[in-house]
Design a protein around this motif. Structure first.
Motif, PDB file in Angstrom:
ATOM      1  N   SER A 193      52.389 -97.964 -38.417  1.00 39.51           N
ATOM      2  CA  SER A 193      52.427 -97.913 -36.955  1.00 39.51           C
ATOM      3  C   SER A 193      53.450 -96.937 -36.399  1.00 39.51           C
ATOM      4  O   SER A 193      53.553 -96.783 -35.193  1.00 39.51           O
ATOM      5  CB  SER A 193      52.722 -99.315 -36.404  1.00 39.51           C
ATOM      6  OG  SER A 193      53.951 -99.811 -36.929  1.00 39.51           O
ATOM      7  N   GLU A 202      59.580 -97.391 -34.108  1.00 41.20           N
ATOM      8  CA  GLU A 202      59.650 -98.158 -32.871  1.00 41.20           C
ATOM      9  C   GLU A 202      60.370 -97.372 -31.781  1.00 41.20           C
ATOM     10  O   GLU A 202      61.307 -96.613 -32.040  1.00 41.20           O
ATOM     11  CB  GLU A 202      60.395 -99.472 -33.139  1.00 41.20           C
ATOM     12  CG  GLU A 202      60.374-100.435 -31.969  1.00 41.20           C
ATOM     13  CD  GLU A 202      60.930-101.808 -32.336  1.00 41.20           C
ATOM     14  OE1 GLU A 202      61.214-102.576 -31.402  1.00 41.20           O
ATOM     15  OE2 GLU A 202      61.058-102.085 -33.537  1.00 41.20           O
ATOM     16  N   ASN A 203      59.909 -97.523 -30.541  1.00 43.18           N
ATOM     17  CA  ASN A 203      60.523 -96.855 -29.396  1.00 43.18           C
ATOM     18  C   ASN A 203      61.935 -97.413 -29.185  1.00 43.18           C
ATOM     19  O   ASN A 203      62.093 -98.606 -28.939  1.00 43.18           O
ATOM     20  CB  ASN A 203      59.659 -97.091 -28.152  1.00 43.18           C
ATOM     21  CG  ASN A 203      60.221 -96.423 -26.919  1.00 43.18           C
ATOM     22  OD1 ASN A 203      61.185 -95.665 -26.991  1.00 43.18           O
ATOM     23  ND2 ASN A 203      59.621 -96.696 -25.775  1.00 43.18           N
ATOM     24  N   ASP A 217      64.244 -99.666 -25.050  1.00 40.11           N
ATOM     25  CA  ASP A 217      63.649-100.962 -24.774  1.00 40.11           C
ATOM     26  C   ASP A 217      64.103-101.490 -23.417  1.00 40.11           C
ATOM     27  O   ASP A 217      64.803-100.806 -22.660  1.00 40.11           O
ATOM     28  CB  ASP A 217      63.953-101.952 -25.897  1.00 40.11           C
ATOM     29  CG  ASP A 217      65.438-102.305 -25.994  1.00 40.11           C
ATOM     30  OD1 ASP A 217      66.241-101.825 -25.154  1.00 40.11           O
ATOM     31  OD2 ASP A 217      65.808-103.059 -26.906  1.00 40.11           O
ATOM     32  N   THR A 244      66.324 -86.534 -21.547  1.00 42.03           N
ATOM     33  CA  THR A 244      65.031 -86.737 -20.902  1.00 42.03           C
ATOM     34  C   THR A 244      65.111 -86.243 -19.458  1.00 42.03           C
ATOM     35  O   THR A 244      66.210 -86.097 -18.905  1.00 42.03           O
ATOM     36  CB  THR A 244      64.659 -88.228 -20.917  1.00 42.03           C
ATOM     37  OG1 THR A 244      65.743 -88.990 -20.381  1.00 42.03           O
ATOM     38  CG2 THR A 244      64.372 -88.699 -22.337  1.00 42.03           C
ATOM     39  N   ARG A 292      51.034 -83.107 -25.498  1.00 39.14           N
ATOM     40  CA  ARG A 292      51.245 -84.535 -25.698  1.00 39.14           C
ATOM     41  C   ARG A 292      51.915 -84.836 -27.039  1.00 39.14           C
ATOM     42  O   ARG A 292      52.606 -85.845 -27.187  1.00 39.14           O
ATOM     43  CB  ARG A 292      49.919 -85.292 -25.595  1.00 39.14           C
ATOM     44  CG  ARG A 292      49.327 -85.296 -24.192  1.00 39.14           C
ATOM     45  CD  ARG A 292      48.084 -86.173 -24.135  1.00 39.14           C
ATOM     46  NE  ARG A 292      48.399 -87.572 -24.457  1.00 39.14           N
ATOM     47  CZ  ARG A 292      48.912 -88.444 -23.598  1.00 39.14           C
ATOM     48  NH1 ARG A 292      49.192 -88.062 -22.359  1.00 39.14           N
ATOM     49  NH2 ARG A 292      49.139 -89.681 -23.963  1.00 39.14           N
ATOM     50  N   SER A 293      51.719 -83.968 -28.016  1.00 40.07           N
ATOM     51  CA  SER A 293      52.321 -84.177 -29.334  1.00 40.07           C
ATOM     52  C   SER A 293      53.690 -83.513 -29.472  1.00 40.07           C
ATOM     53  O   SER A 293      54.302 -83.574 -30.533  1.00 40.07           O
ATOM     54  CB  SER A 293      51.391 -83.658 -30.434  1.00 40.07           C
ATOM     55  OG  SER A 293      51.077 -82.290 -30.224  1.00 40.07           O
ATOM     56  N   ALA A 318      57.914 -83.895 -25.629  1.00 41.32           N
ATOM     57  CA  ALA A 318      56.937 -84.972 -25.746  1.00 41.32           C
ATOM     58  C   ALA A 318      57.072 -85.922 -24.568  1.00 41.32           C
ATOM     59  O   ALA A 318      58.184 -86.208 -24.109  1.00 41.32           O
ATOM     60  CB  ALA A 318      57.158 -85.734 -27.058  1.00 41.32           C
ATOM     61  N   GLY A 321      57.331 -89.282 -22.290  1.00 36.94           N
ATOM     62  CA  GLY A 321      58.018 -90.548 -22.529  1.00 36.94           C
ATOM     63  C   GLY A 321      57.071 -91.625 -23.022  1.00 36.94           C
ATOM     64  O   GLY A 321      55.862 -91.586 -22.765  1.00 36.94           O
ATOM     65  N   ARG A 322      57.644 -92.600 -23.729  1.00 39.99           N
ATOM     66  CA  ARG A 322      56.833 -93.662 -24.331  1.00 39.99           C
ATOM     67  C   ARG A 322      56.951 -94.975 -23.568  1.00 39.99           C
ATOM     68  O   ARG A 322      56.579 -96.024 -24.060  1.00 39.99           O
ATOM     69  CB  ARG A 322      57.267 -93.875 -25.782  1.00 39.99           C
ATOM     70  CG  ARG A 322      57.035 -92.660 -26.668  1.00 39.99           C
ATOM     71  CD  ARG A 322      57.770 -92.753 -27.992  1.00 39.99           C
ATOM     72  NE  ARG A 322      57.358 -93.920 -28.760  1.00 39.99           N
ATOM     73  CZ  ARG A 322      57.975 -94.319 -29.869  1.00 39.99           C
ATOM     74  NH1 ARG A 322      59.049 -93.646 -30.309  1.00 39.99           N
ATOM     75  NH2 ARG A 322      57.566 -95.382 -30.521  1.00 39.99           N
ATOM     76  N   GLY A 323      57.471 -94.931 -22.355  1.00 41.00           N
ATOM     77  CA  GLY A 323      57.601 -96.165 -21.598  1.00 41.00           C
ATOM     78  C   GLY A 323      58.784 -96.986 -22.073  1.00 41.00           C
ATOM     79  O   GLY A 323      59.731 -96.476 -22.668  1.00 41.00           O
ATOM     80  N   ALA A 329      59.968-100.321 -24.319  1.00 36.83           N
ATOM     81  CA  ALA A 329      59.556-101.254 -25.371  1.00 36.83           C
ATOM     82  C   ALA A 329      60.115-102.645 -25.099  1.00 36.83           C
ATOM     83  O   ALA A 329      61.114-102.803 -24.389  1.00 36.83           O
ATOM     84  CB  ALA A 329      60.038-100.768 -26.729  1.00 36.83           C
TER      85      ALA A 329
END
Length: 471
Positions: A215, A218-219, A222, A247, A396-397, A403, A405-407, A409
């Motif tokens: 998977s 992990e982001n 959090d 960022t 996107r990659s 890249a 942001g991943r939101g 977690a």
């Protein structure tokens, strides 16, 4: 893990000193969250305290437990053994710090002064004194004794060089996992408590170990990191925050001069780590799979690749913040892929995942260090074409722009890991680690029965392939 809680109520300064020390170490986020709660005591809203408690309640201090995982990254081994050997051989003592390479060289030069030895003259064939030169220097020692002394001085000089190289590799590792957090000075860190607490917790999340899974990583950003960042108002030390989180929402709070300065920091790390990757590149490696080969130092390569990719991502983010991404039309160095264990690559294949498509882009492009030193051409158009062939979106990659942001977690307690494998109990984890389980090497023969019993009893909670000798 040792926390400074000798008194019933440690001062805020003592807690901040501990949090600052964590920047250069590997504390669990839960333990950092517990310290943050104390540092911000009396300043939190009820909701903020509840959010922090989600992690802090799992702190080892509260549970009276322990973790089998180290709370630090490996540090260079000093030259104490070489100093002791030289002191015995020369029959005299000189003050020296065996962990400081400059001090080691000064010690060696002082010891070798009567031999006309200097750290620049260490060649055993070309730089030794012959009999006449030894007599002229007043050396009343045999040739054998002189050679022994020359060798020990050479070893001291070599050890000093090794320590310098190991310090450099460790610093790059820290940059890869925390940005420039480990370089933040204590006084600046302690001057803004809110920013300090965010930096400490967020870097602890960034330093979480990789799990052996399909998977991905992990982001690190959090719900707790988000809440702590929200506490850093307009008057916060955003330059310090930018050292660990490059960022858009952070960069927009910096001046253009500060963004340019940060761009320079990332560019320097990118070029330096690329040079070290070039020195360690095995030309026989299959770039299309990046499966580690026998004899490869995959740990060093992967640590350098992490540093390079982090620096490249920071460099792209700063270019974007300065509206300077057009520079990539001239030169756009690609990412560096990590070396992968054959069993993990096989597992991906059996699960229908195949090799990471980013690896195909890496394989199609010139090597990054060749682009950076000008020996190969690679513009943004070349990277975009390679991404299209690999069926990847270049933006996107993160190949041609920062890249996305991943939101945010959801916090998850830190798993007890042995070489990326999650183990339910820290005592069993320590035993499996001592046995060599999941390390890619053979399990110690005297501990095979213990490992089999542990696997059969269900203490390993990861879903993963297991080598025959680990069964």
């Amino acid at each position: 893990m040792k926390f400074r809680h000798d008194s019933a109520h440690p001062s805020r300064r003592e807690i901040l000193v501990e949090l600052h020390a964590s920047l250069d170490r590997r504390y669990r986020p839960e333990d950092v969250a517990d310290l943050v709660l104390q540092a911000l005591d009396g300043r939190l809203t009820r909701r903020e305290r509840v959010v922090l408690e989600r992690a802090a309640k799992h702190a080892l201090r509260r549970r009276g437990g322990f973790s089998s995982m180290s709370t630090d990254y490996a540090r260079p081994v000093g030259g104490a053994r070489q100093v002791a050997a030289a002191t015995r051989l020369f029959g005299r003592s000189v003050e020296v710090d065996p962990d400081d390479p400059e001090s080691l060289l000064e010690f060696a030069a002082a010891m070798g002064r009567e031999m006309k030895w200097t750290p620049e003259r260490t060649d055993f064939l070309a730089d030794r004194l012959n009999r006449d030169a030894r007599e002229a220097a007043g050396l009343d020692v045999t040739k054998r004794e002189y050679n022994r002394r020359f060798r020990v001085l050479r070893r001291l000089a070599a050890k000093a060089s090794t320590i310098v190289a190991e310090h450099d590799k460790r610093r790059l590792l820290m940059v890869g996992v925390t940005g420039f957090g480990a370089d933040i000075e204590l006084e600046r860190f302690a001057a803004d408590v809110d920013a300090a607490c965010f930096v400490a917790y967020y870097t602890a999340r960034r330093k979480l170990r990789r799990e052996f899974s399909l998977s991905g990583r992990e982001n690190p950003f959090d719900e707790i990191a988000s809440m702590l960042l929200d506490r850093c108002g307009a008057g916060g030390d955003w330059w310090m925050i930018a050292q660990v989180r490059t960022t858009p929402d952070v960069l927009e709070r910096l001046t253009e001069r500060e963004r340019g300065r940060l761009l320079g920091q990332w560019s320097a790390v990118m070029r330096h780590s690329a040079e070290l990757l070039r020195d360690r590149w095995n030309p026989h490696t299959e770039r299309a799979t990046m499966v580690v080969r026998r004899g490869d130092d995959s740990t060093t390569w992967n640590n350098l690749a992490v540093a390079y990719n982090a620096a490249r991502a920071g460099w792209l983010a700063c270019l974007a913040s300065l509206n300077a991404l057009d520079l990539l039309d001239v030169a756009c160095p690609g990412k560096a892929m990590r070396l992968m264990a054959a069993d993990l690559v096989s597992w991906h294949g059996e699960s229908g995942g195949g090799v990471d498509p980013n690896t195909a882009v890496w394989a199609a492009l010139p090597l990054p260090w060749e682009v950076l030193d000008g020996s190969a051409a690679c513009a943004r158009a070349d990277v975009e074409a390679a991404c299209r062939t690999a069926k990847l979106d270049p933006e996107r990659s993160g190949w041609t722009v920062p890249a996305p942001g991943r939101g945010v977690a959801v916090f998850r307690p830190t798993p007890e890991l042995v070489h990326g494998v999650s183990v339910a109990d820290p005592v069993w984890a320590a035993l499996l680690r001592r046995a060599g389980a999941f390390s890619g090497k053979h399990v110690k023969p005297e501990m095979i029965d213990d490992v089999r019993h542990g696997l059969a009893s269900g203490v390993v909670v990861s879903d993963l392939p297991v080598r025959d000798h680990d069964r």
